[in-house]
Design a protein around this motif. Structure first.
Motif, PDB file in Angstrom:
ATOM      1  N   ARG A 208       0.889  -1.349   0.137  1.00  0.00           N
ATOM      2  CA  ARG A 208       0.158   0.094  -0.064  1.00  0.00           C
ATOM      3  C   ARG A 208       0.782   1.137  -0.007  1.00  0.00           C
ATOM      4  NH1 ARG A 208      -4.991  -0.970  -1.090  1.00  0.00           N
ATOM      5  NH2 ARG A 208      -5.059  -2.604   1.128  1.00  0.00           N
ATOM      6  N   ALA A 209       2.047   1.219   0.625  1.00  0.00           N
ATOM      7  CA  ALA A 209       2.792   2.501   0.826  1.00  0.00           C
ATOM      8  C   ALA A 209       3.402   2.729  -0.669  1.00  0.00           C
ATOM      9  CB  ALA A 209       3.994   2.124   1.641  1.00  0.00           C
ATOM     10  N   PHE A 210       3.547   2.040  -1.608  1.00  0.00           N
ATOM     11  CA  PHE A 210       3.823   2.139  -2.970  1.00  0.00           C
ATOM     12  C   PHE A 210       3.032   3.419  -3.595  1.00  0.00           C
ATOM     13  CE2 PHE A 210       3.267   1.855  -7.558  1.00  0.00           C
ATOM     14  CZ  PHE A 210       4.546   1.925  -8.080  1.00  0.00           C
ATOM     15  N   TYR A 211       1.945   3.477  -3.078  1.00  0.00           N
ATOM     16  CA  TYR A 211       0.918   4.658  -3.763  1.00  0.00           C
ATOM     17  C   TYR A 211       1.102   5.899  -3.084  1.00  0.00           C
ATOM     18  CZ  TYR A 211      -0.728   0.097  -5.603  1.00  0.00           C
ATOM     19  OH  TYR A 211      -0.596  -1.031  -6.320  1.00  0.00           O
ATOM     20  N   LYS A 212       1.947   6.006  -2.059  1.00  0.00           N
ATOM     21  CA  LYS A 212       1.906   7.425  -1.423  1.00  0.00           C
ATOM     22  C   LYS A 212       2.956   8.221  -2.388  1.00  0.00           C
ATOM     23  CE  LYS A 212       1.162   5.760   3.413  1.00  0.00           C
ATOM     24  NZ  LYS A 212       1.744   5.480   4.517  1.00  0.00           N
ATOM     25  N   GLY A 213       2.933   9.468  -2.355  1.00  0.00           N
ATOM     26  CA  GLY A 213       3.876  10.234  -2.942  1.00  0.00           C
ATOM     27  C   GLY A 213       3.347  11.030  -3.967  1.00  0.00           C
ATOM     28  N   GLY A 214       2.326  11.075  -4.533  1.00  0.00           N
ATOM     29  CA  GLY A 214       1.363  11.853  -5.275  1.00  0.00           C
ATOM     30  C   GLY A 214       1.055  10.962  -6.562  1.00  0.00           C
ATOM     31  N   THR A 215       0.130  11.381  -7.215  1.00  0.00           N
ATOM     32  CA  THR A 215      -0.480  10.460  -8.426  1.00  0.00           C
ATOM     33  C   THR A 215       0.499  10.809  -9.627  1.00  0.00           C
ATOM     34  OG1 THR A 215      -2.628  11.008  -7.575  1.00  0.00           O
ATOM     35  CG2 THR A 215      -2.368  10.520 -10.004  1.00  0.00           C
ATOM     36  N   THR A 216       1.157  11.958  -9.792  1.00  0.00           N
ATOM     37  CA  THR A 216       1.918  12.200 -11.076  1.00  0.00           C
ATOM     38  C   THR A 216       3.303  11.088 -10.777  1.00  0.00           C
ATOM     39  OG1 THR A 216       1.307  14.268 -11.206  1.00  0.00           O
ATOM     40  CG2 THR A 216       3.074  13.794 -12.306  1.00  0.00           C
ATOM     41  N   GLN A 217       3.450  11.072  -9.620  1.00  0.00           N
ATOM     42  CA  GLN A 217       4.945  10.234  -9.219  1.00  0.00           C
ATOM     43  C   GLN A 217       4.699   8.725  -9.343  1.00  0.00           C
ATOM     44  OE1 GLN A 217       8.131  11.516  -8.574  1.00  0.00           O
ATOM     45  NE2 GLN A 217       7.184  13.612  -9.083  1.00  0.00           N
ATOM     46  N   VAL A 218       3.390   8.428  -8.955  1.00  0.00           N
ATOM     47  CA  VAL A 218       3.171   6.982  -8.815  1.00  0.00           C
ATOM     48  C   VAL A 218       2.817   6.607 -10.236  1.00  0.00           C
ATOM     49  CG1 VAL A 218       1.116   5.263  -8.105  1.00  0.00           C
ATOM     50  CG2 VAL A 218       1.920   7.048  -6.589  1.00  0.00           C
ATOM     51  N   ALA A 219       2.442   7.523 -11.394  1.00  0.00           N
ATOM     52  CA  ALA A 219       2.197   7.149 -12.424  1.00  0.00           C
ATOM     53  C   ALA A 219       3.445   6.910 -13.251  1.00  0.00           C
ATOM     54  CB  ALA A 219       1.632   8.148 -13.230  1.00  0.00           C
ATOM     55  N   GLN A 220       4.519   7.569 -12.889  1.00  0.00           N
ATOM     56  CA  GLN A 220       5.896   7.263 -13.327  1.00  0.00           C
ATOM     57  C   GLN A 220       6.333   6.035 -12.833  1.00  0.00           C
ATOM     58  OE1 GLN A 220       8.252  11.030 -14.089  1.00  0.00           O
ATOM     59  NE2 GLN A 220       6.506  11.943 -13.030  1.00  0.00           N
ATOM     60  N   LYS A 221       6.293   5.776 -11.568  1.00  0.00           N
ATOM     61  CA  LYS A 221       6.590   4.470 -10.758  1.00  0.00           C
ATOM     62  C   LYS A 221       6.024   3.247 -11.296  1.00  0.00           C
ATOM     63  CE  LYS A 221       6.389   5.639  -6.475  1.00  0.00           C
ATOM     64  NZ  LYS A 221       6.322   5.419  -5.078  1.00  0.00           N
ATOM     65  N   LEU A 222       4.968   3.569 -11.645  1.00  0.00           N
ATOM     66  CA  LEU A 222       4.220   2.288 -12.216  1.00  0.00           C
ATOM     67  C   LEU A 222       4.660   1.548 -13.472  1.00  0.00           C
ATOM     68  CD1 LEU A 222       0.298   3.010 -11.356  1.00  0.00           C
ATOM     69  CD2 LEU A 222       1.604   1.189 -10.622  1.00  0.00           C
ATOM     70  N   LEU A 223       5.223   2.712 -14.238  1.00  0.00           N
ATOM     71  CA  LEU A 223       6.141   1.907 -15.496  1.00  0.00           C
ATOM     72  C   LEU A 223       6.976   0.946 -15.011  1.00  0.00           C
ATOM     73  CD1 LEU A 223       6.525   5.358 -17.349  1.00  0.00           C
ATOM     74  CD2 LEU A 223       4.821   3.610 -17.787  1.00  0.00           C
ATOM     75  N   GLY A 224       6.923  -0.213 -15.891  1.00  0.00           N
ATOM     76  CA  GLY A 224       7.991  -1.398 -15.443  1.00  0.00           C
ATOM     77  C   GLY A 224       7.235  -2.312 -14.489  1.00  0.00           C
ATOM     78  N   LYS A 225       6.286  -1.814 -13.748  1.00  0.00           N
ATOM     79  CA  LYS A 225       5.574  -2.929 -12.929  1.00  0.00           C
ATOM     80  C   LYS A 225       4.519  -3.890 -13.550  1.00  0.00           C
ATOM     81  CE  LYS A 225       7.339  -0.724  -9.363  1.00  0.00           C
ATOM     82  NZ  LYS A 225       8.356   0.007 -10.183  1.00  0.00           N
ATOM     83  N   LEU A 226       4.122  -4.814 -12.759  1.00  0.00           N
ATOM     84  CA  LEU A 226       3.265  -5.881 -13.247  1.00  0.00           C
ATOM     85  C   LEU A 226       1.865  -5.781 -13.074  1.00  0.00           C
ATOM     86  CD1 LEU A 226       5.928  -8.835 -12.696  1.00  0.00           C
ATOM     87  CD2 LEU A 226       5.828  -7.217 -14.756  1.00  0.00           C
ATOM     88  N   LEU A 227       1.277  -5.905 -13.995  1.00  0.00           N
ATOM     89  CA  LEU A 227      -0.204  -6.347 -13.607  1.00  0.00           C
ATOM     90  C   LEU A 227      -0.717  -7.686 -14.138  1.00  0.00           C
ATOM     91  CD1 LEU A 227      -3.060  -5.211 -12.900  1.00  0.00           C
ATOM     92  CD2 LEU A 227      -3.447  -4.507 -15.356  1.00  0.00           C
ATOM     93  N   VAL A 228      -1.247  -8.379 -12.919  1.00  0.00           N
ATOM     94  CA  VAL A 228      -1.424  -9.694 -12.980  1.00  0.00           C
ATOM     95  C   VAL A 228      -2.969 -10.047 -12.645  1.00  0.00           C
ATOM     96  CG1 VAL A 228      -0.628 -11.743 -11.989  1.00  0.00           C
ATOM     97  CG2 VAL A 228       0.986 -10.164 -11.939  1.00  0.00           C
TER      98      VAL A 228
END
Length: 210
Positions: free
Chosen positions: A26-46
């Motif tokens: 859950r902590a991954f989603y802290k830090g602002g939507t714009t930041q999270v949008a960039q951090k999600l690149l490379g992550k996996l949707l399963v």
DNA sequence: GTCCTGATCCTCT
DNA sequence: GAGGATCAGGACG
């Protein structure tokens, strides 16, 4: 954290894949939507289903902010968008153009109303199931658009509001991203079209549009 | 209740 | 590249 075991003969392959998966906390989603949008690149949707485990690497996202005219939450909470105002790390799935569903990740604290639209995936596992669902053979045609990836992974509006840190539909850690991130304006919108809130992995052939 | 709009995709030319 | 399909949500009266 554990995932439901897949059924059938493909079980061993799928189980091995699931054992290696590290669910984003859950902590991954802290830090602002714009930041999270960039951090999600490379992550996996399963997505774990009876038909098999489908998995793709996120290669394209768009951020939708609360004070952004293109955001569904800009006019306050409604029956449709109430999931956006819930806790982060949940799925917001909505119906569009009378035909398609789009998948978003809620990224702000409860009561705020922000989300990240997942626009494209690079298919990694369950490709035969994706081909069957999409009625397309080329890997580039399976998940290169928000409605395409929803169809390929078997996501439906029944997933609206599900927790992405547990259960059958989850977001997980991927390999480290070394590719530069390209920032552009968003696609398919009229209001707020000038805002640089679209992010994708440079030169990736699975993004929806260059 | 009615009308308009839309975070898309596919097919046809 | 252009246009059609198709219907839920929301605005307005």
């Amino acid at each position: 954290m554990s995932l439901p075991a897949p059924e059938g003969e493909r079980c061993r392959e799928d189980s091995e894949l699931l054992r290696e998966i590290e669910i984003l906390p859950r902590a991954f989603y802290k830090g602002g939507t714009t930041q999270v949008a960039q951090k999600l690149l490379g992550k996996l949707l399963v997505h774990v289903t009876a038909a098999g485990v489908c998995c793709g690497k996120i290669v394209e996202t768009e951020a939708y902010l609360q004070d952004d005219p293109a955001c569904h939450a800009v006019r306050g909470m409604t029956k449709r968008n109430r999931v956006m105002f819930g806790p982060p790390g949940h799925a917001y799935v909505y119906f569009i153009y009378g035909r398609y569903d789009c998948f978003n990740v809620v990224t702000a604290a409860a009561g705020v109303g922000e989300a990240v639209l997942i626009r494209a995936l690079e298919p990694l596992a369950g490709i035969s199931v994706m081909r069957c669902r999409r009625q397309r053979q080329k890997p580039e045609e399976l998940c290169s658009g928000p409605a395409k990836l929803v169809q390929a992974l078997g996501i439906t509006r029944a997933h609206n509001g599900v927790d992405l840190t547990a259960g059958e539909l989850i977001l997980a850690q991927g390999a480290e991203v070394t590719t530069p991130i390209t920032v552009t304006t968003r696609i398919g919108i009229r209001v707020g079209a000038e805002l640089p809130l679209r992010f994708y992995l440079k030169d990736n052939r699975f993004v929806s549009k260059k």
